[in-house]
Design a protein around this motif. Structure first.
Motif, PDB file in Angstrom:
ATOM      1  N   UNK A  94       0.821  -1.206   0.000  1.00 40.73           N
ATOM      2  CA  UNK A  94       0.000   0.000   0.000  1.00 40.73           C
ATOM      3  C   UNK A  94       0.862   1.267   0.000  1.00 40.73           C
ATOM      4  N   UNK A  95       1.935   1.238   0.811  1.00 40.11           N
ATOM      5  CA  UNK A  95       2.847   2.388   0.874  1.00 40.11           C
ATOM      6  C   UNK A  95       3.455   2.670  -0.489  1.00 40.11           C
ATOM      7  N   UNK A  96       3.926   1.606  -1.138  1.00 35.89           N
ATOM      8  CA  UNK A  96       4.555   1.789  -2.449  1.00 35.89           C
ATOM      9  C   UNK A  96       3.530   2.344  -3.441  1.00 35.89           C
ATOM     10  N   UNK A  97       2.305   1.840  -3.369  1.00 28.51           N
ATOM     11  CA  UNK A  97       1.273   2.329  -4.292  1.00 28.51           C
ATOM     12  C   UNK A  97       0.950   3.795  -4.020  1.00 28.51           C
ATOM     13  N   UNK A  98       0.985   4.162  -2.724  1.00 29.23           N
ATOM     14  CA  UNK A  98       0.706   5.555  -2.381  1.00 29.23           C
ATOM     15  C   UNK A  98       1.800   6.459  -2.937  1.00 29.23           C
ATOM     16  N   UNK A 106       8.322   8.661 -12.332  1.00 28.74           N
ATOM     17  CA  UNK A 106       7.867   7.486 -13.064  1.00 28.74           C
ATOM     18  C   UNK A 106       8.029   6.272 -12.163  1.00 28.74           C
ATOM     19  N   UNK A 107       6.992   5.480 -12.083  1.00 28.89           N
ATOM     20  CA  UNK A 107       6.971   4.369 -11.138  1.00 28.89           C
ATOM     21  C   UNK A 107       6.823   3.061 -11.894  1.00 28.89           C
ATOM     22  N   UNK A 108       7.836   2.222 -11.803  1.00 32.34           N
ATOM     23  CA  UNK A 108       7.784   0.937 -12.505  1.00 32.34           C
ATOM     24  C   UNK A 108       7.485  -0.150 -11.491  1.00 32.34           C
ATOM     25  N   UNK A 109       6.304  -0.683 -11.565  1.00 33.40           N
ATOM     26  CA  UNK A 109       5.886  -1.711 -10.603  1.00 33.40           C
ATOM     27  C   UNK A 109       6.080  -3.077 -11.257  1.00 33.40           C
ATOM     28  N   UNK A 110       7.069  -3.800 -10.766  1.00 32.33           N
ATOM     29  CA  UNK A 110       7.470  -5.020 -11.451  1.00 32.33           C
ATOM     30  C   UNK A 110       7.187  -6.236 -10.585  1.00 32.33           C
ATOM     31  N   UNK A 111       6.542  -7.227 -11.175  1.00 36.53           N
ATOM     32  CA  UNK A 111       6.329  -8.450 -10.398  1.00 36.53           C
ATOM     33  C   UNK A 111       7.458  -9.414 -10.720  1.00 36.53           C
ATOM     34  N   UNK A 112       7.737 -10.284  -9.754  1.00 31.33           N
ATOM     35  CA  UNK A 112       8.802 -11.254  -9.965  1.00 31.33           C
ATOM     36  C   UNK A 112       8.521 -12.069 -11.223  1.00 31.33           C
ATOM     37  N   UNK A 113       7.226 -12.367 -11.454  1.00 34.71           N
ATOM     38  CA  UNK A 113       6.923 -13.240 -12.592  1.00 34.71           C
ATOM     39  C   UNK A 113       7.252 -12.572 -13.924  1.00 34.71           C
ATOM     40  N   UNK A 114       7.172 -11.227 -13.963  1.00 36.48           N
ATOM     41  CA  UNK A 114       7.471 -10.599 -15.250  1.00 36.48           C
ATOM     42  C   UNK A 114       8.972 -10.563 -15.516  1.00 36.48           C
ATOM     43  N   UNK A 115       9.767 -10.779 -14.468  1.00 39.15           N
ATOM     44  CA  UNK A 115      11.220 -10.752 -14.672  1.00 39.15           C
ATOM     45  C   UNK A 115      11.808 -12.141 -14.895  1.00 39.15           C
ATOM     46  N   UNK A 126       9.694  -3.551  -6.539  1.00 33.37           N
ATOM     47  CA  UNK A 126       9.612  -5.007  -6.718  1.00 33.37           C
ATOM     48  C   UNK A 126       8.955  -5.603  -5.486  1.00 33.37           C
ATOM     49  N   UNK A 127       7.702  -5.996  -5.658  1.00 30.07           N
ATOM     50  CA  UNK A 127       6.952  -6.570  -4.532  1.00 30.07           C
ATOM     51  C   UNK A 127       7.367  -8.032  -4.379  1.00 30.07           C
ATOM     52  N   UNK A 128       7.256  -8.550  -3.162  1.00 28.94           N
ATOM     53  CA  UNK A 128       7.615  -9.951  -2.889  1.00 28.94           C
ATOM     54  C   UNK A 128       8.999 -10.248  -3.484  1.00 28.94           C
ATOM     55  N   UNK A 129       9.937  -9.407  -3.180  1.00 25.60           N
ATOM     56  CA  UNK A 129      11.263  -9.511  -3.800  1.00 25.60           C
ATOM     57  C   UNK A 129      11.953 -10.829  -3.428  1.00 25.60           C
ATOM     58  N   UNK A 130      11.525 -11.422  -2.315  1.00 23.48           N
ATOM     59  CA  UNK A 130      12.136 -12.694  -1.893  1.00 23.48           C
ATOM     60  C   UNK A 130      11.916 -13.800  -2.928  1.00 23.48           C
ATOM     61  N   UNK A 177       9.840  -5.020  -1.415  1.00 19.42           N
ATOM     62  CA  UNK A 177       8.984  -5.368  -0.278  1.00 19.42           C
ATOM     63  C   UNK A 177       9.023  -6.877  -0.088  1.00 19.42           C
ATOM     64  N   UNK A 178       9.082  -7.291   1.150  1.00 20.65           N
ATOM     65  CA  UNK A 178       9.128  -8.730   1.427  1.00 20.65           C
ATOM     66  C   UNK A 178       8.620  -9.058   2.831  1.00 20.65           C
ATOM     67  N   UNK A 179       8.069 -10.271   2.966  1.00 24.43           N
ATOM     68  CA  UNK A 179       7.694 -10.770   4.302  1.00 24.43           C
ATOM     69  C   UNK A 179       8.850 -11.558   4.897  1.00 24.43           C
TER      70      UNK A 179
END
Ligand SMILES: Nc1ncnc2c1ncn2[C@@H]1O[C@H](COP(=O)(O)OP(=O)(O)O)[C@@H](O)[C@H]1O
Ligand SMILES: [Mg+2]
Length: 367
Positions: A141-145, A153-162, A191-195, A236-238
């Motif tokens: 949520x913080x990153x989206x805010x 410019x905000x590049x929101x990248x999922x692990x799957x796209x990389x 990069x969300x769920x960077x782990x 971001x990671x848990x």
């Protein structure tokens, strides 16, 4: 040895920067925030799949698809731009608590944009921020805010796209990503769920995954060592302790997004209920009681609790009357509805995960 190095690294940053910042922050936090919000020019690249027109933002900054893809392998670049999402409308004020992270993001993104000349030398904005903590407390949520409210410019990248199963493709995609970020700078890569992408290297790891990590590291180094490039990487990671040590070092700010304390829980409950006009009927004392009764609940659990409590008045109604009842005539929420909801919505937090996160935060992060 490694930990003391990390601690020193962090200590070395704090004095000048934070002293300066705490002054700015205490004096002008709300001014900055308002300036920030009023500068709400959409910064997301936000190229949606069906409509490949430049967004208003791109047009206003003179950034278009062609500029972004300058020097980028078009096959990988085009695919990346198509996967970049996000314009969710979440604002920083919607995010309860998380003060340390908000401050770090302001230092790295907002204040330098207000007056770049102040942020040079020792005050150069940090280039890597890792948000870590138990699920459901606002990392994404913080990153989206930030994406929504900053001008960058905000590049929101999922692990799957990389990741790609084809040898060489992941590296090319990563190179394309960093080149796009460079073309668009100042820019942010999230990069969300960077782990899931960059866990510690293991012996049984595939060649593709090993090469992908190596390329990521090379690009990260390039972006973070250049004094001219203004690219911020937010991860971001848990599970930060599963990240490769070499990756961790490239995120000099590592911030725990912890479970909310009683005060933060009361704030979130108040905000959530007020937003949905369900606060009437509950006193401040009731809200404090609920906040006291929800130790170890995450913010997401609290939202789930409010939803569950909001259903109780409906369940109390005669089924035959539901079809004809005007929404405004449904009774207000009571504290007893929350008592009932508390019996079914339990904290999702796993004590072992919390232990590991706190010990990581003590060792290598900040709270
Ligand atoms: N700090 C917060 N303030 C307000 N709502 C929150 C906060 N943290 C979590 N939430 C709620 O929980 C949901 C999940 O949060 P999210 O940011 O995806 O958590 P994380 O990425 O830490 O797992 C959000 O959509 C929001 O409804
Ligand atoms: Mg998340």
């Amino acid at each position: 040895m490694k930990n003391s190095y990390l601690r020193k690294l962090q200590r070395r940053q704090s004095p000048n920067f934070l002293d300066f910042y705490s002054w700015v922050y205490s004096n002008s936090n709300s001014v900055c925030m308002h300036a920030f919000i009023s500068l709400k020019i959409c910064m997301n690249i936000c190229l949606n799949k069906n409509k490949k027109q430049p967004t208003k933002f791109q047009a206003s900054r003179g950034v278009n698809r062609k500029d972004l893809l300058r020097g980028v392998d078009s096959k990988f670049g085009e695919r990346l731009l198509d996967e970049i999402l996000d314009n969710t409308g979440v604002r920083l004020v919607d995010v309860s608590g998380c003060d340390t992270a908000k401050r770090a993001l302001e230092e790295a993104v907002i204040l330098p944009a207000l007056n770049p000349s102040l942020f040079q030398g020792l005050r150069q904005p940090v280039k890597g921020i890792l948000l870590f903590g138990p699920p459901g407390n606002g990392k994404t949520m913080l990153a989206k805010a930030v994406a929504h409210e900053s001008e960058q410019v905000f590049l929101n990248i999922s692990a799957s796209s990389l990741t790609s199963k084809w040898v060489g493709e992941s590296e090319k995609t990563i190179r394309a990503l960093f080149q796009v970020a460079k073309n668009a700078q100042p820019s942010i890569i999230f990069i969300d769920e960077i782990d899931s992408l960059l866990t510690a290297r293991k012996d049984n790891e595939t060649e593709v995954s090993r090469r992908m990590k190596t390329e990521f590291m090379v690009q990260l180094d390039g972006a973070s060592s250049s004094t001219e490039d203004r690219i911020l990487i937010i991860g971001a990671t848990n599970r930060p302790y599963e990240l490769d040590d070499a990756i961790l070092r490239r995120f000099p700010k590592r911030i725990l997004i912890d479970l909310p304390d009683e005060r933060a829980r009361a704030e979130l409950l108040h905000k959530t209920l007020a937003k949905h006009k369900m606060l009437d009927g509950l006193t401040d004392y009731d809200i404090r009681w609920i906040a006291r009764s929800t130790d170890f609940y995450s913010n997401a659990d609290l939202v789930a609790l409010c939803k569950e409590a909001a259903m109780v008045p409906i369940r109390d109604m005669d089924r035959n009357k539901i079809a004809k009842t005007d929404g405004r005539k449904i009774r207000n929420l009571r504290v007893s509805d929350f008592k009932e909801a508390l019996s079914s919505v339990k904290p999702s937090c796993n004590p072992k995960l919390m232990e590991e996160l706190i010990s990581f935060a003590d060792r290598a992060g900040q709270k």
